[in-house]
Write a protein that holds these residues in place. Structure first.
Motif: not given
Lengths: 394, 379
Positions: A385, A389-394, B261, B265, B273, B275-276, B281, B285
Motif C-alpha cells: 500500500a 500504491l503510494d497511499l497516504p499515511g501508511a 486508488v 487519495k 484521506l 486512503g489513510e 489500504q 493492496a
C-alpha cells in the motif's frame, strides 16, 4: 542452434548423467534436505553424490560469480537450468540461508575480504548460517530491536536476545542485527554484523512449536566479543542491508511449498476421498476448492516467472517481493487446509508409522508460520500500500 | 520466452493506447448508448483500426494481414478493456479471422480474409444456445440435404451478430448433445432465407444478437473444416477468444483499480484521506496483487497459444478463470470504495461493472474453467 539452445541441450544431458534417480523424487521428510555446515551429515549416498557433483560445477549457486564459488551463469542460462531441473524433478542439492539470504546481501554490501572469506564457504556448503533478526519485543516492528553492540577497541561486545532464529542450534555462523548507536532514531542506529556461533557467550534454546518440531530457537548473547571488521556495509546503516536481505528472504518464503511437483492435488485428494463412477473426485465441494486452488497456484507460478523476467529487464518494483510473499504464503496455507480436509480422519494421526509420524498434520501446522515469518501478511500488505500504491499515511 | 512484452509488443500497445484513449474514451460508449445508436459502434473508428493494421492483425500476410500472434491480439484487447470501446475487433479480427485462418480452405480464406484485413467485412461467431457456455451441448441441427445442409436451431449471445456480413455457426451433424464428435462449423450468409436476427440490447451497452435458423440452406462449400470433426477447430478458436477476453478483463481491472486508488487519495472523510484507513489500504493492496498475478497468467496463456497451441488449454482456462474473478473483485471494490458516487450512472465505474459481468460469461465463466482444469488434471 543458438547458444542458449546449446546450453539447454548440454545441461539436460549433464543432469541426466549426473542426477541420481533417488534425487529426482519428491522430498518426503526433513532429512531429504541437505543443509551443509561443519557438522553436516548426508542422509544417503545419492544425496552426497548429487551435492558434490553440483558443488564441483558451481551449481549450488549457479548465478554467483565463479571467483566466489558460483557457476557464473547469465540470468537466461540460470533460468534454463532451473527449468531443466524442474522438468526432471531434481532436488535442490543444498539448502542454505547463506545462499538465499546472506549471499545476495554480501554480494551487494560486503567488502572484498568479506566476500572472499564467506561466499566460497557458503557455495561449498562448509558453513551453515542462521539469521539473528527478531527479538521478543521486535517482531513486526523489527527496527525497535534492542540487542546492543558496545564499542571496545577493535571489537564490539554484544549483549541481548534473539528469537525465532531458524536452526540456530545447528548453525555455524550468524548474520545479526545489533544496535550500535542507542541514541539515534530507531532505523539509524542499527548495524549488520557476522559472527561465529561458537564464540564464547553464545547460547541457544530450541522452541517447541505446535507442530511438535523445534525449527526455531531463542538465541542469547552474553558479552560476545566480535571484531569490528565483521560489520557488513557501513556502521549504523545496517537497516539498508537488512531490508535488502528481507526482499530475498520474502522471495524465498513466497516459493514455499512443492509447486507443480508430484501428483496433482486433486488426485492426492481422490486417493483418500475416492472417485465417483465417472472418475471424478467424489466430493463436489472439495473438488471445486481444489480446482480454485489449482487456478491460483498456476497463476502464481506465472507471476513468479514473470517477476524474475521483469527483474532481468530492469522493470521490477523492489517492493514486489512483499506482494509475492503475501500471496505465496497464503496459497501454501490453503494447500495444506485442502490436504487436511482431503485426508479426513486419516490426517489426524500424530504418531503412527502408517502416518509417517503424523507428517501431514505437522506440515499443515508448520505452514501457519508462513504468513508470520519474514514479515506478516499484514505487514506485507502495508508495504504494498505504501511503497507501490503510494497511499497516504501508511 | 521471457514473460514480459517484447519491445515491438510494447510499441503496439502504445499505438493502440494512443488511438483508443484519444478516439474512444468511456464517453464514446456512453454516447452510443444514450443515442441508442443502431450500429452500436463507430464504423469510422473501425476504419481507423483497419488503417492501423489492427483488423488484420491475425490474418496471415499472404492474405493481406500482418500475421501477428495471440499475444499481440491480447495487447490490443487490453487497451480496448481500458476504455470499454465497442468494436468488431473481438468478433471479426480475433474470432472470425482465427476460425478462417485455422480451418478454412484456400477458397474460403481468399474469399474472406483479405476483406477482414482491410476492414470491409464484419463477421460473427455463433456458438452458445443455452444460458451458460456449453459448446459441447451444441444442438443446432445440420442435416444433409442435396449438395449441402439444412440448419435448424437458435443461437444466443452472438457478439456483433446484428451487423455481421458473415456468420460462423456451430452445428450438429452427428453424435448427441454433449459429444465432441459430430460438431461442424458452417459459413452462413446472414441474409440467407430462414435466418432471423434479433439485436439484443445488453446490460453493458455492447453488441450482441439472438439468431434463429429455420431450414437455412448451406452449400457444401460453406463447411469450415471437416464435417463432424469441427470440435477441435471450435475449441481452438474458443481458446483464442478466451485469451482475448481475459486480456480485455486485465485492462478493465487495471483501469478500474487505477481510478479507485486515485479516489482513495482525493476523498476526505473524518478529516482524513480515506486512503489513510488501513481497512481500505489492505484491500487495495490485495486487489493490486490479484491483478498482477492475473496479468502474468493471461500473458502466459497467450504465449502458450503462440508457441504450443494444441497444449494451451490448461493455461487458457487458468487465465480466463483468474481474469473473471479478478475483474469481478475489481469492479465490486471499485463501486464500494467510490461509495454513493459509484452507484450513479453519471460516474463511469458502473460501465466497467456491467462489462465485467458480460466478459465473465463470454466463452465460459470462472466456474466453467475451474471445472475444465479439474477435468484436464483427472479429478
Amino acid at each position: 542452434m543458438s547458444d542458449l539452445e546449446n546450453f539447454r541441450r548440454e545441461t539436460r544431458a549433464w543432469l541426466e548423467a549426473n542426477c541420481p534417480p533417488e534425487m529426482r523424487r519428491p522430498m518426503t521428510s526433513e532429512s531429504d534436505t541437505y543443509w551443509g555446515g561443519r557438522n553436516a551429515k548426508f542422509s544417503s549416498e545419492p544425496q552426497r553424490v548429487w551435492f558434490e557433483r553440483m558443488r564441483d560445477k558451481g551449481w549450488t549457486v549457479p548465478d554467483w560469480p565463479k571467483e566466489y564459488g558460483g557457476g557464473g551463469l547469465a540470468p537466461a542460462e540460470h533460468k534454463v537450468l532451473r527449468e531443466e531441473m524442474a522438468a526432471m524433478g531434481a532436488r535442490s542439492p543444498l539448502s542454505s540461508f547463506g545462499i538465499w539470504m546472506l549471499g545476495p546481501a554480501l554480494l551487494k554490501y560486503g567488502n572484498e575480504a568479506q566476500k572472499k572469506e564467506h561466499l566460497p564457504k557458503i557455495a561449498a556448503g562448509l558453513i551453515r548460517w542462521c539469521q539473528g533478526y527478531s527479538e521478543p519485543n521486535a517482531g513486526s516492528d523489527l527496527a525497535s530491536l534492542q540487542t546492543r553492540a558496545d564499542s571496545d577497541g577493535d571489537d564490539y561486545i554484544i549483549n541481548g536476545q534473539k528469537i525465532w532464529t531458524s536452526y540456530a542450534n545447528y548453525a555455524d555462523w550468524i548474520f545479526c542485527l545489533v544496535r550500535t548507536d542507542p541514541t539515534a532514531k530507531k532505523h539509524d542506529g542499527i548495524s549488520f554484523i557476522l559472527f561465529d556461533m561458537a564464540s564464547k557467550g553464545v547460547s541457544t534454546k530450541p522452541i517447541l512449536l505446535i507442530s511438535g518440531y523445534s525449527p526455531f530457537c531463542e538465541t542469547f548473547f552474553d558479552n560476545v566479543r566480535v571484531p569490528k571488521s565483521h560489520v557488513v556495509g557501513q556502521v549504523n546503516r545496517g537497516w539498508d542491508v537488512a531490508k535488502y536481505l528481507l526482499q530475498h528472504e520474502r522471495a524465498m518464503i513466497s516459493g514455499t511449498g512443492e509447486r507443480g511437483i508430484g501428483r496433482p492435488l486433486g488426485q492426492v485428494a481422490a486417493d483418500s476421498v475416492g472417485s465417483d463412477d465417472s472418475g471424478r473426485l467424489d466430493d463436489a465441494m472439495l473438488r471445486s476448492q481444489v480446482a480454485a486452488f489449482d487456478i491460483d497456484e498456476a497463476a502464481f507460478a506465472a507471476v513468479a516467472e514473470r517477476a524474475i523476467d521483469l527483474a532481468k529487464a530492469g522493470q521490477s518494483h523492489p517492493a514486489f517481493s512483499s506482494a509475492m510473499k503475501y500471496y505465496g504464503t497464503e496459497l501454501n496455507k490453503r494447500r495444506h487446509e485442502i490436504l487436511m480436509s482431503a485426508g479426513g480422519i486419516d490426517a489426524l494421526e500424530w504418531e503412527s508409522e502408517r502416518s509417517r509420524g503424523g507428517a501431514r498434520p505437522r506440515a499443515w501446522l508448520r505452514t501457519k508460520a508462513n504468513s508470520i515469518e519474514g514479515g506478516t501478511s499484514e505487514v506485507m500488505l502495508g508495504i504494498v500500500a505504501k511503497r507501490i500504491l503510494d497511499l497516504p499515511g501508511a | 520466452m521471457a514473460l514480459v512484452l517484447t519491445e515491438e509488443q510494447s510499441m503496439l500497445r502504445d499505438s493502440a493506447r494512443g488511438l483508443i484513449s484519444d478516439k474512444a474514451p468511456v464517453s464514446h460508449l456512453r454516447s452510443l448508448r444514450d443515442s441508442k445508436d443502431e450500429t452500436g459502434f463507430s464504423r469510422d473508428l473501425w476504419k481507423a483500426f483497419a488503417e492501423m493494421g489492427f483488423s488484420g492483425l491475425l490474418v496471415p500476410e499472404n492474405f493481406g494481414g500482418s500475421g501477428l500472434g495471440y499475444v499481440e491480439a491480447g495487447v490490443v484487447m487490453e487497451e480496448i478493456g481500458r476504455t470499454l470501446m465497442p468494436s468488431p475487433f473481438l468478433s471479426t479480427a480475433v474470432l472470425a479471422a482465427s476460425a478462417l485462418a485455422r480451418g478454412g480452405n484456400e477458397a474460403q480464406k481468399s474469399a474472406h480474409l483479405p476483406d477482414i484485413a482491410d476492414g470491409s467485412l464484419l463477421a460473427a461467431l455463433a456458438i452458445d444456445e443455452g444460458a451458460k457456455h456449453r459448446p459441447l451441448q451444441t444442438n443446432l441441427q445440420a442435416v444433409r440435404a442435396g449438395n449441402g445442409f439444412k440448419l435448424n436451431g437458435a443461437k444466443a449471445l452472438v457478439v456483433d451478430g446484428h451487423t455481421a456480413d458473415l456468420l460462423i455457426v456451430a452445428g450438429r451433424t452427428g453424435g448427441a448433445a454433449g459429444e465432441r464428435n459430430g460438431l461442424t462449423l458452417f459459413l452462413v450468409d446472414p441474409k440467407a432465407k430462414g435466418v432471423a436476427i434479433e439485436r439484443t440490447v445488453m446490460v453493458d451497452a455492447h453488441n450482441a444478437a439472438r439468431i434463429e435458423f429455420s431450414n437455412v440452406e448451406v452449400n457444401a462449400d460453406g463447411v469450415l473444416g471437416e464435417v463432424d470433426q469441427g470440435g477441435a477447430l471450435l475449441e481452438g478458436v474458443l481458446n483464442i477468444g478466451r485469451g482475448a477476453v481475459a486480456s480485455e478483463m486485465v485492462g478493465l481491472s487495471e483501469e478500474v483499480f487505477g481510478r479507485t486508488v486515485t479516489y482513495l487519495k482525493e476523498r476526505k472523510q473524518f478529516g482524513k484521506l480515506i486512503g489513510e484507513f488501513q481497512a481500505l489500504q489492505h484491500r487495495a493492496a490485495q486487489l493490486y496483487i490479484d491483478i498482477e498475478i492475473t496479468r502474468a497468467a493471461v500473458l502466459k496463456a497467450l504465449q502458450t497459444l503462440d508457441l504450443d497451441f494444441d497444449h494451451a488449454g490448461a493455461a487458457v482456462s487458468v487465465a480466463k478463470a483468474r481474469a473473471g474473478t479478478t475483474a469481478t473483485l475489481a469492479v465490486q471494490e471499485g463501486v464500494q470504495m467510490h461509495g454513493g458516487m459509484g452507484m450513479t450512472d453519471q460516474f463511469d465505474i458502473g460501465f466497467f461493472m456491467k462489462r465485467a459481468r458480460v466478459c465473465q460469461e463470454l466463452f465460459g465463466d470462472s466456474n466453467y474453467h475451474a471445472d475444465q482444469l479439474a477435468r484436464m488434471k483427472s479429478y
